[in-house]
Design a protein around this motif. Structure first.
Motif, PDB file in Angstrom:
ATOM      1  N   GLY A   1       0.291  -1.974  -2.931  1.00 29.70           N
ATOM      2  CA  GLY A   1      -0.605  -1.247  -3.818  1.00 29.70           C
ATOM      3  C   GLY A   1       0.104  -0.372  -4.823  1.00 29.70           C
ATOM      4  O   GLY A   1      -0.522   0.422  -5.509  1.00 29.70           O
ATOM      5  N   LEU A   2       1.424  -0.504  -4.935  1.00 24.02           N
ATOM      6  CA  LEU A   2       2.161   0.329  -5.877  1.00 24.02           C
ATOM      7  C   LEU A   2       2.280  -0.286  -7.262  1.00 24.02           C
ATOM      8  O   LEU A   2       2.783   0.354  -8.176  1.00 24.02           O
ATOM      9  CB  LEU A   2       3.569   0.628  -5.340  1.00 24.02           C
ATOM     10  N   GLU A   3       1.813  -1.508  -7.412  1.00 23.14           N
ATOM     11  CA  GLU A   3       1.873  -2.157  -8.710  1.00 23.14           C
ATOM     12  C   GLU A   3       0.671  -3.068  -8.825  1.00 23.14           C
ATOM     13  O   GLU A   3       0.242  -3.676  -7.850  1.00 23.14           O
ATOM     14  CB  GLU A   3       3.161  -2.958  -8.846  1.00 23.14           C
ATOM     15  N   GLY A   4       0.124  -3.145 -10.012  1.00 26.50           N
ATOM     16  CA  GLY A   4      -1.034  -4.007 -10.203  1.00 26.50           C
ATOM     17  C   GLY A   4      -1.247  -4.311 -11.659  1.00 26.50           C
ATOM     18  O   GLY A   4      -0.372  -4.101 -12.489  1.00 26.50           O
ATOM     19  N   THR A   5      -2.451  -4.767 -11.974  1.00 20.92           N
ATOM     20  CA  THR A   5      -2.734  -5.195 -13.335  1.00 20.92           C
ATOM     21  C   THR A   5      -3.538  -4.181 -14.130  1.00 20.92           C
ATOM     22  O   THR A   5      -3.789  -4.395 -15.301  1.00 20.92           O
ATOM     23  CB  THR A   5      -3.513  -6.531 -13.300  1.00 20.92           C
ATOM     24  N   CYS A   6      -3.940  -3.104 -13.509  1.00 20.61           N
ATOM     25  CA  CYS A   6      -4.726  -2.113 -14.249  1.00 20.61           C
ATOM     26  C   CYS A   6      -4.026  -0.751 -14.208  1.00 20.61           C
ATOM     27  O   CYS A   6      -3.090  -0.543 -13.444  1.00 20.61           O
ATOM     28  CB  CYS A   6      -6.138  -2.013 -13.688  1.00 20.61           C
ATOM     29  N   MET A   7      -4.516   0.169 -15.018  1.00 16.90           N
ATOM     30  CA  MET A   7      -3.888   1.490 -15.131  1.00 16.90           C
ATOM     31  C   MET A   7      -3.983   2.293 -13.834  1.00 16.90           C
ATOM     32  O   MET A   7      -3.134   3.120 -13.549  1.00 16.90           O
ATOM     33  CB  MET A   7      -4.541   2.287 -16.266  1.00 16.90           C
ATOM     34  N   THR A   8      -5.007   2.051 -13.059  1.00 18.72           N
ATOM     35  CA  THR A   8      -5.227   2.866 -11.865  1.00 18.72           C
ATOM     36  C   THR A   8      -4.603   2.298 -10.604  1.00 18.72           C
ATOM     37  O   THR A   8      -4.600   2.959  -9.574  1.00 18.72           O
ATOM     38  CB  THR A   8      -6.739   3.044 -11.631  1.00 18.72           C
ATOM     39  N   VAL A  32      -3.540   4.684  -7.387  1.00 13.16           N
ATOM     40  CA  VAL A  32      -4.366   4.438  -6.206  1.00 13.16           C
ATOM     41  C   VAL A  32      -3.482   3.979  -5.051  1.00 13.16           C
ATOM     42  O   VAL A  32      -3.664   4.409  -3.905  1.00 13.16           O
ATOM     43  CB  VAL A  32      -5.469   3.399  -6.517  1.00 13.16           C
ATOM     44  N   GLY A  33      -2.512   3.126  -5.332  1.00 14.51           N
ATOM     45  CA  GLY A  33      -1.602   2.665  -4.295  1.00 14.51           C
ATOM     46  C   GLY A  33      -0.806   3.807  -3.692  1.00 14.51           C
ATOM     47  O   GLY A  33      -0.640   3.889  -2.469  1.00 14.51           O
ATOM     48  N   ARG A  82      -1.700   6.956  -3.674  1.00 12.44           N
ATOM     49  CA  ARG A  82      -2.653   7.786  -2.926  1.00 12.44           C
ATOM     50  C   ARG A  82      -3.009   7.125  -1.592  1.00 12.44           C
ATOM     51  O   ARG A  82      -3.136   7.808  -0.568  1.00 12.44           O
ATOM     52  CB  ARG A  82      -3.922   8.018  -3.758  1.00 12.44           C
ATOM     53  N   ASN A  83      -3.175   5.804  -1.602  1.00 16.38           N
ATOM     54  CA  ASN A  83      -3.469   5.095  -0.351  1.00 16.38           C
ATOM     55  C   ASN A  83      -2.343   5.276   0.661  1.00 16.38           C
ATOM     56  O   ASN A  83      -2.600   5.489   1.850  1.00 16.38           O
ATOM     57  CB  ASN A  83      -3.698   3.607  -0.607  1.00 16.38           C
ATOM     58  N   GLN A  84      -1.117   5.194   0.216  1.00 13.46           N
ATOM     59  CA  GLN A  84       0.011   5.397   1.123  1.00 13.46           C
ATOM     60  C   GLN A  84       0.035   6.834   1.655  1.00 13.46           C
ATOM     61  O   GLN A  84       0.320   7.058   2.831  1.00 13.46           O
ATOM     62  CB  GLN A  84       1.336   5.071   0.435  1.00 13.46           C
ATOM     63  N   GLN A  85      -0.280   7.795   0.781  1.00  9.85           N
ATOM     64  CA  GLN A  85      -0.350   9.186   1.234  1.00  9.85           C
ATOM     65  C   GLN A  85      -1.458   9.351   2.275  1.00  9.85           C
ATOM     66  O   GLN A  85      -1.286  10.055   3.271  1.00  9.85           O
ATOM     67  CB  GLN A  85      -0.604  10.124   0.048  1.00  9.85           C
ATOM     68  N   MET A  86      -2.603   8.692   2.014  1.00 12.51           N
ATOM     69  CA  MET A  86      -3.720   8.804   2.951  1.00 12.51           C
ATOM     70  C   MET A  86      -3.375   8.161   4.296  1.00 12.51           C
ATOM     71  O   MET A  86      -3.750   8.692   5.352  1.00 12.51           O
ATOM     72  CB  MET A  86      -4.979   8.163   2.345  1.00 12.51           C
ATOM     73  N   VAL A  87      -2.657   7.049   4.286  1.00 10.20           N
ATOM     74  CA  VAL A  87      -2.239   6.415   5.539  1.00 10.20           C
ATOM     75  C   VAL A  87      -1.360   7.383   6.328  1.00 10.20           C
ATOM     76  O   VAL A  87      -1.520   7.539   7.546  1.00 10.20           O
ATOM     77  CB  VAL A  87      -1.500   5.078   5.258  1.00 10.20           C
ATOM     78  N   GLN A  88      -0.441   8.042   5.643  1.00 15.36           N
ATOM     79  CA  GLN A  88       0.421   9.012   6.319  1.00 15.36           C
ATOM     80  C   GLN A  88      -0.394  10.208   6.817  1.00 15.36           C
ATOM     81  O   GLN A  88      -0.163  10.702   7.930  1.00 15.36           O
ATOM     82  CB  GLN A  88       1.535   9.486   5.371  1.00 15.36           C
ATOM     83  N   ASP A  89      -1.351  10.677   6.012  1.00 16.78           N
ATOM     84  CA  ASP A  89      -2.212  11.795   6.439  1.00 16.78           C
ATOM     85  C   ASP A  89      -3.022  11.414   7.680  1.00 16.78           C
ATOM     86  O   ASP A  89      -3.161  12.229   8.606  1.00 16.78           O
ATOM     87  CB  ASP A  89      -3.168  12.206   5.306  1.00 16.78           C
ATOM     88  N   ILE A  90      -3.554  10.202   7.687  1.00 20.71           N
ATOM     89  CA  ILE A  90      -4.333   9.734   8.845  1.00 20.71           C
ATOM     90  C   ILE A  90      -3.461   9.700  10.084  1.00 20.71           C
ATOM     91  O   ILE A  90      -3.874  10.137  11.166  1.00 20.71           O
ATOM     92  CB  ILE A  90      -4.965   8.354   8.555  1.00 20.71           C
TER      93      ILE A  90
END
Length: 142
Positions: free
Chosen positions: A78-85, A89-90, A92-100
């Motif tokens: 999720g650290l690279e994709g085709t859109c600006m977000t 988002v990737g 943030r998702n990794q941060q959320m996984v660590q927070d969980i």
């Protein structure tokens, strides 16, 4: 020292025609061998250049493979994709996984404390209390 071919081509009057003809044949054979050697040297140089080119191509191809593999890993994480977000988002998702994971660890520690307090006042073991409550706070870390 004069060239052996030139020396062989000189006609000797004291030798017969047959000997002079053999000398001519020997001179011609030497010239042919020299030409073959020159062609082999040129062919060897071509092959060495082709090997060097193939090695360079292989190194470039391996670098491209590694770059593609890295890109796939970044996309999958999720650290690279085709859109600006995609990238934010990737991240943030990794941060959320660590927070969980951190919150689950804290929850399990609090559950173990509850089991310890309750176990101190009853005849049940800590693990039995956790099982009765439906908790898995004493599981082995993965």
């Amino acid at each position: 020292m004069t060239d052996i071919v030139e020396r062989l081509r000189v006609k000797w009057d004291s030798m017969g025609d047959m000997a002079n003809a053999e000398r001519d044949e020997a001179a011609y054979a030497i010239i042919c061998l020299r030409n073959e050697c020159a062609m082999e040297v040129a062919h060897t140089k071509e092959i060495r250049q082709q090997v060097a080119d193939l090695r360079a191509l292989l190194a470039e191809t391996l670098a491209q493979r590694d770059e593609a593999k890295s890109k796939i890993e970044r996309i999958m994480s999720g650290l690279e994709g085709t859109c600006m977000t995609c990238e934010p988002v990737g991240v943030r998702n990794q941060q959320m996984v660590q927070d969980i994971k951190t919150m689950q660890d804290q929850r399990d520690e609090a559950r173990r404390e509850v089991c310890a307090w309750q176990g101190a006042t009853s005849a049940k073991s800590f693990r039995d209390i956790a099982i009765v409550r439906g908790w898995d706070c004493f599981r082995e870390p993965a």
